[in-house]
Scaffold this motif. Structure first.
Motif, PDB file in Angstrom:
ATOM      1  N   VAL A   1      23.081  55.814  50.383  1.00 10.66           N
ATOM      2  CA  VAL A   1      21.874  54.561  50.996  1.00 10.66           C
ATOM      3  C   VAL A   1      21.783  53.812  49.755  1.00 10.66           C
ATOM      4  CG1 VAL A   1      20.247  56.121  50.265  1.00 10.66           C
ATOM      5  CG2 VAL A   1      20.009  54.622  52.150  1.00 10.66           C
ATOM      6  N   ARG A   2      21.037  52.495  50.177  1.00 14.39           N
ATOM      7  CA  ARG A   2      20.607  51.602  49.314  1.00 14.39           C
ATOM      8  C   ARG A   2      19.134  51.322  49.631  1.00 14.39           C
ATOM      9  NH1 ARG A   2      19.956  46.039  49.821  1.00 14.39           N
ATOM     10  NH2 ARG A   2      20.900  46.249  51.975  1.00 14.39           N
ATOM     11  N   ASP A   3      18.048  51.618  48.462  1.00 13.58           N
ATOM     12  CA  ASP A   3      16.615  51.245  48.778  1.00 13.58           C
ATOM     13  C   ASP A   3      16.245  49.847  48.660  1.00 13.58           C
ATOM     14  OD1 ASP A   3      16.376  50.603  46.224  1.00 13.58           O
ATOM     15  OD2 ASP A   3      15.553  52.487  45.372  1.00 13.58           O
ATOM     16  N   SER A   4      15.245  49.494  48.922  1.00  8.50           N
ATOM     17  CA  SER A   4      14.538  48.142  48.779  1.00  8.50           C
ATOM     18  C   SER A   4      14.841  47.393  47.562  1.00  8.50           C
ATOM     19  CB  SER A   4      12.970  48.249  49.165  1.00  8.50           C
ATOM     20  OG  SER A   4      12.361  48.893  48.596  1.00  8.50           O
ATOM     21  N   ARG A   5      14.941  48.286  46.571  1.00  6.02           N
ATOM     22  CA  ARG A   5      14.839  47.561  45.293  1.00  6.02           C
ATOM     23  C   ARG A   5      16.568  47.802  44.773  1.00  6.02           C
ATOM     24  NH1 ARG A   5      10.165  51.565  42.776  1.00  6.02           N
ATOM     25  NH2 ARG A   5       8.589  50.483  43.884  1.00  6.02           N
TER      26      ARG A   5
ATOM     27  N   ASN B   1      10.017  53.911  49.708  1.00  6.94           N
ATOM     28  CA  ASN B   1      10.750  54.711  48.737  1.00  6.94           C
ATOM     29  C   ASN B   1      10.672  56.076  48.588  1.00  6.94           C
ATOM     30  OD1 ASN B   1      12.524  52.355  47.607  1.00  6.94           O
ATOM     31  ND2 ASN B   1      10.879  51.668  46.625  1.00  6.94           N
ATOM     32  N   THR B   2      10.186  56.638  49.674  1.00  3.88           N
ATOM     33  CA  THR B   2      10.340  57.846  49.676  1.00  3.88           C
ATOM     34  C   THR B   2      11.578  58.575  50.129  1.00  3.88           C
ATOM     35  OG1 THR B   2       8.113  58.352  50.298  1.00  3.88           O
ATOM     36  CG2 THR B   2       9.301  60.132  50.772  1.00  3.88           C
ATOM     37  N   TYR B   3      12.291  59.620  49.569  1.00 10.13           N
ATOM     38  CA  TYR B   3      13.431  60.105  50.030  1.00 10.13           C
ATOM     39  C   TYR B   3      13.713  61.137  50.827  1.00 10.13           C
ATOM     40  CZ  TYR B   3      15.996  57.651  46.157  1.00 10.13           C
ATOM     41  OH  TYR B   3      16.360  56.585  45.398  1.00 10.13           O
TER      42      TYR B   3
ATOM     43  N   VAL C   1      21.252  60.717  52.908  1.00 14.34           N
ATOM     44  CA  VAL C   1      20.182  60.254  52.381  1.00 14.34           C
ATOM     45  C   VAL C   1      19.359  59.224  53.135  1.00 14.34           C
ATOM     46  CG1 VAL C   1      18.693  59.794  50.162  1.00 14.34           C
ATOM     47  CG2 VAL C   1      20.808  60.947  50.197  1.00 14.34           C
ATOM     48  N   ALA C   2      18.193  59.308  53.382  1.00 12.13           N
ATOM     49  CA  ALA C   2      17.650  57.818  53.898  1.00 12.13           C
ATOM     50  C   ALA C   2      16.409  57.546  53.144  1.00 12.13           C
ATOM     51  CB  ALA C   2      17.300  58.068  55.300  1.00 12.13           C
ATOM     52  N   ILE C   3      15.919  56.472  52.992  1.00 12.89           N
ATOM     53  CA  ILE C   3      15.018  56.197  52.151  1.00 12.89           C
ATOM     54  C   ILE C   3      14.176  55.200  52.885  1.00 12.89           C
ATOM     55  CG2 ILE C   3      14.113  54.796  50.173  1.00 12.89           C
ATOM     56  CD1 ILE C   3      17.174  55.326  48.896  1.00 12.89           C
TER      57      ILE C   3
ATOM     58  N   ASP D   1      24.289  44.755  49.633  1.00 16.79           N
ATOM     59  CA  ASP D   1      23.180  43.826  49.900  1.00 16.79           C
ATOM     60  C   ASP D   1      23.268  43.289  51.392  1.00 16.79           C
ATOM     61  OD1 ASP D   1      24.841  41.165  49.859  1.00 16.79           O
ATOM     62  OD2 ASP D   1      25.215  41.777  47.857  1.00 16.79           O
ATOM     63  N   ASP D   2      22.143  42.380  51.725  1.00 23.55           N
ATOM     64  CA  ASP D   2      22.040  42.033  53.147  1.00 23.55           C
ATOM     65  C   ASP D   2      23.023  40.712  53.345  1.00 23.55           C
ATOM     66  OD1 ASP D   2      20.480  44.026  53.742  1.00 23.55           O
ATOM     67  OD2 ASP D   2      18.658  42.969  53.153  1.00 23.55           O
ATOM     68  N   ILE D   3      23.483  40.100  52.252  1.00 15.99           N
ATOM     69  CA  ILE D   3      24.321  38.883  52.250  1.00 15.99           C
ATOM     70  C   ILE D   3      25.975  38.965  52.093  1.00 15.99           C
ATOM     71  CG2 ILE D   3      24.526  36.563  51.275  1.00 15.99           C
ATOM     72  CD1 ILE D   3      21.526  36.857  50.256  1.00 15.99           C
ATOM     73  N   THR D   4      26.411  39.640  51.040  1.00 15.52           N
ATOM     74  CA  THR D   4      27.759  39.806  51.131  1.00 15.52           C
ATOM     75  C   THR D   4      28.451  40.817  51.829  1.00 15.52           C
ATOM     76  OG1 THR D   4      27.750  41.290  49.206  1.00 15.52           O
ATOM     77  CG2 THR D   4      27.348  39.116  48.625  1.00 15.52           C
ATOM     78  N   SER D   5      29.709  40.833  51.992  1.00 14.06           N
ATOM     79  CA  SER D   5      30.344  41.818  52.721  1.00 14.06           C
ATOM     80  C   SER D   5      31.058  42.946  51.674  1.00 14.06           C
ATOM     81  CB  SER D   5      31.845  41.267  53.375  1.00 14.06           C
ATOM     82  OG  SER D   5      31.085  40.341  54.499  1.00 14.06           O
TER      83      SER D   5
END
Length: 725
Positions: free
Chosen positions: A477-481, A527-529, A521-523, A704-708
């Motif tokens: 998973v990827r977090d907001s940072r 940023n709580t795991y 994992v989910a965040i 990320d939210d842009i690339t593939s």
């Protein structure tokens, strides 16, 4: 019979705040509710339409599309109708005039039946309680009706007659049409099996829970809008002017002209931003009013409405609150209008532009190969005729020329250091080229040719238990940072990497009864795991640094696998692989419901393995032992999407544009590939990793939210694979 001062205040408040039409300022007559949840008299709305030609809400200006029947086709507001009737009735009672029993028409009244809406004397009340048909009715003492708290309860208990069958009380709720109905309706217009019914109280209790959660979210949205609106109003533009003037005082006379030019430019920008801020404040005020109005109405329903009143406007309340919760409430304070180049002695107040010599310019870091769908940065170095770096006066133009003949115009950003850059994406395989010109002249080497490709880019890590090594990794998973967390299952830990995939930290929990076996994992936004632990059949919640907060789910979960946090309601959805269900919890660990049980339109899971959610809140799940499909469903488990048939769909990820990426794992050959699906579940493409054999993918996430570009965990090779899809 004198009315108490408290009751008098209570009735006055209802008269002033709830049952007065804001157009005629009188009590409602045949109140109609609009889609924005504001209520007006039918005759007032008719007059409004006649005057204005169409119907925009008189309070908030929200457009309302009328049907062929006009205003009369709008939904009646049962709650306001009942409230008006009760206020009128209580005013008569509070007037002090003696009332006569409505049954015997002789003796003075002593009781009031809230279900028959009749005033009774002592003898008739006693007989009322003995008759089989009325013995269960709620009867109040007239003296008790002088108390506001009793009056509030009496309002909620007030029955409503069916508008279609006025002689019948509304007792049921039609789930199919989402309207309260009477028993006659259930055999005429809402008969089974085409329609599903429930008792009003059951449906109202369920909806009240949802509405309570909605009120909380509306309050948070209202507070956020209010905070940002205040921030906009308090923004001080004069600080920029003072900053420029303060800097100007330190400079020598040789740059005074530059100083004045920058101050003038700053004033011009300030005036434009003031106008933008006024518009932004107006928008915040409008949104704040709308959210506040909807919240007040929802709270009024919760505090005062009966089941039929609560449910009569459920579709409108749900739709309107969903609209309001999607309103943007963000605001970022603008940066300084001027940036200072301390190292440039001839431009201390700003940046000085000059003419660039095209022949001296060049392209930096131009790639020979670009990954399909990935973002690539192209840098143009600009110099003057003497070869010195300059910020060019001229405009740079660039075009991306694709193999299919399509031409994309590129936009360059000035880095104010002698370079300009652009981000481009090559999404067509084959030979592409980029042409860069300055004042119509091609930069040396232009056009620049390159090719595109898809597939695996690189591999990270191998088998082991050191930093950056893995033993049968699972969820990722990827977090907001942009940190990446990997469930390193058989190493009994979760590893955390930064955005460059360099090891950063590790989470371990050695004090559990059984070894910690993280599967996914989910965040959360803070940023709580949240980690599924199949070794202890639980969800483990911790801070990023590893501080354990809580564990939950031990009583319901069996071999928990995938986990996701819903982007709208914030609840935690867990795949209970061993019990064939998806369990839904609050972030505090309270079990809300179980999805996947047969009946009531729910999708039925066999062995749910992976779960993900798109930005709109649709959930997607795969079954690890089922040949077949990816399933999309809503928060109540209702099936909304079923993909085209796949082999053995496993882990799943959703891109910000809505496309679905699924890892397909063969149970027999250990060969994996990727499928790309659109929002409707149609297969767009299949991507094979021909460079590798015998792989088994168990987790996937977009970087990320842009690339593939995606990261995939491989349980056979104990590594992470970077793909471009």
């Amino acid at each position: 019979m004198a009315v108490s001062s408290d009751l008098d205040q209570f009735l006055n408040k209802i008269d002033d705040d709830y049952v007065a039409c804001s157009i005629c300022l009188e009590r409602y007559t045949k109140p109609k509710i609009l889609p924005c949840l504001h209520t007006f008299c039918e005759r007032c709305l008719c007059g409004w339409v006649e005057k204005h030609g169409d119907l925009n809400c008189p309070a908030c200006k929200t457009p309302c599309e009328l049907q062929d029947g006009g205003v009369s086709e709008l939904k009646d507001n049962f709650y306001m109708t009942s409230l008006v009737d009760l206020v009128i009735e209580r005013r008569k009672l509070a007037s002090g005039q003696d009332r006569v029993c409505e049954l015997c028409e002789d003796k003075e009244v002593s009781h009031f039946c809230t279900e028959c809406c009749q005033y009774l004397c002592v003898n008739c009340e006693r007989m009322h309680g003995k008759i089989k048909a009325t013995r269960s009715h709620k009867v109040r003492l007239i003296s008790d009706l002088n108390e506001p708290e009793v009056e509030r309860q009496s309002i909620a208990e007030h029955d409503v007659n069916c508008p279609t069958h006025p002689e019948s009380k509304v007792q049921f709720y039609c789930d199919t049409c989402q309207v309260p109905v009477c028993i006659a309706c259930t055999v005429v217009d809402h008969r089974v099996p085409e329609h599903a019914h429930r008792y009003l109280s059951v449906a109202a209790d369920e909806y009240a829970v949802q509405l309570k959660d909605t009120v909380t979210k509306l309050k948070l949205k209202e507070d956020c809008i209010d905070t940002n609106m205040t921030a906009v109003k308090n923004s001080l533009f004069d600080q920029e002017k003072e900053k420029v003037n303060r800097k100007a005082e330190e400079l020598v006379q040789s740059v005074r002209n530059e100083q004045q030019w920058l101050v003038n430019e700053l004033h011009n920008g300030r005036d434009a931003r003031i106008k933008e801020t006024d518009i932004l404040i107006e928008e915040f005020e409008f949104n704040h009013t709308s959210v506040n109005s909807a919240r007040n109405y929802a709270e009024t329903l919760l505090n005062h409405a009966s089941p039929v009143q609560l449910l009569s406007t459920r579709p409108e309340v749900t739709r309107r609150t969903d609209e309001l919760l999607k309103i943007s409430d963000k605001w970022e304070e603008p940066v300084d209008g001027v940036e200072f180049d301390e190292a440039a002695s001839d431009a201390n107040l700003g940046r000085i532009k000059a003419d660039a010599c095209v022949k001296k310019c060049s392209i930096e870091n131009f790639p020979k190969t670009v990954w399909k769908g990935d973002n690539t940065c192209l840098i143009v170095h600009t110099r003057d005729a003497r070869g010195n770096d300059v910020i060019p006066r001229q405009k740079l133009n660039g075009t991306l020329n694709k193999p299919n003949g399509e031409v994309v115009h590129l936009k360059f950003s000035n880095n104010y250091n002698g370079t300009l850059s652009t981000i481009f994406r090559a999404d067509v395989e084959g030979k592409n080229s980029i042409t860069v010109t300055i004042d119509g002249q091609a930069v040396p080497g232009s056009p620049f040719a390159f090719s595109t490709r898809t597939g695996p880019v690189r591999t990270i890590g191998n088998w082991g238990n050191g930093k950056g090594e893995f033993n049968r990794p699972s969820g990722i998973v990827r977090d907001s940072r942009d940190n990446i967390a990997v469930a390193d299952t058989d190493n009994n830990r979760v590893q955390i990497f930064n955005e460059a995939l360099v090891f950063k930290d590790v989470l371990t929990f050695p004090k559990f009864k059984n070894p910690f076996k993280p599967r996914d994992v989910a965040i959360s936004d803070d940023n709580t795991y949240f980690m599924t632990d199949s070794g202890n059949n639980q969800v483990v919640v911790s801070k990023q640094g590893g501080q354990l907060i809580r564990c939950f789910g031990q009583g319901e979960l069996k071999d928990p696998r995938g986990i996701a946090i819903h982007p709208i309601d914030g609840n935690v959805y867990v795949c209970s692989h061993g019990s064939g269900a998806v369990e839904v919890y609050t972030q505090d660990g309270e079990l809300l419901r179980t999805l996947g049980t047969p009946g009531r339109g729910q999708v039925v899971f066999k062995s749910p393995h992976s779960i993900a959610s798109d930005s709109k809140g649709t959930l997607f799940v795969t079954n690890s032992v089922e040949v077949g499909h990816v399933y999309g469903f809503d928060t109540l488990g209702k099936l909304t999407m079923k993909s085209e048939k796949l082999e053995y769909p496993g882990c799943i990820a959703i891109h910000s544009d809505g496309c679905i990426l699924v890892c397909n794992n063969s149970l027999f050959s250990w060969d994996s590939c990727l499928y790309k699906l659109n929002k409707q579940g149609k297969i767009l493409s299949r991507i094979d990793a021909k460079e590798y054999v015998s792989m088994y993918y168990s987790g996937i996430v977009f970087t990320d939210d842009i690339t593939s570009r995606v990261l995939i965990t491989d349980r056979v090779y104990h590594c992470l694979r970077v793909y471009v899809v």
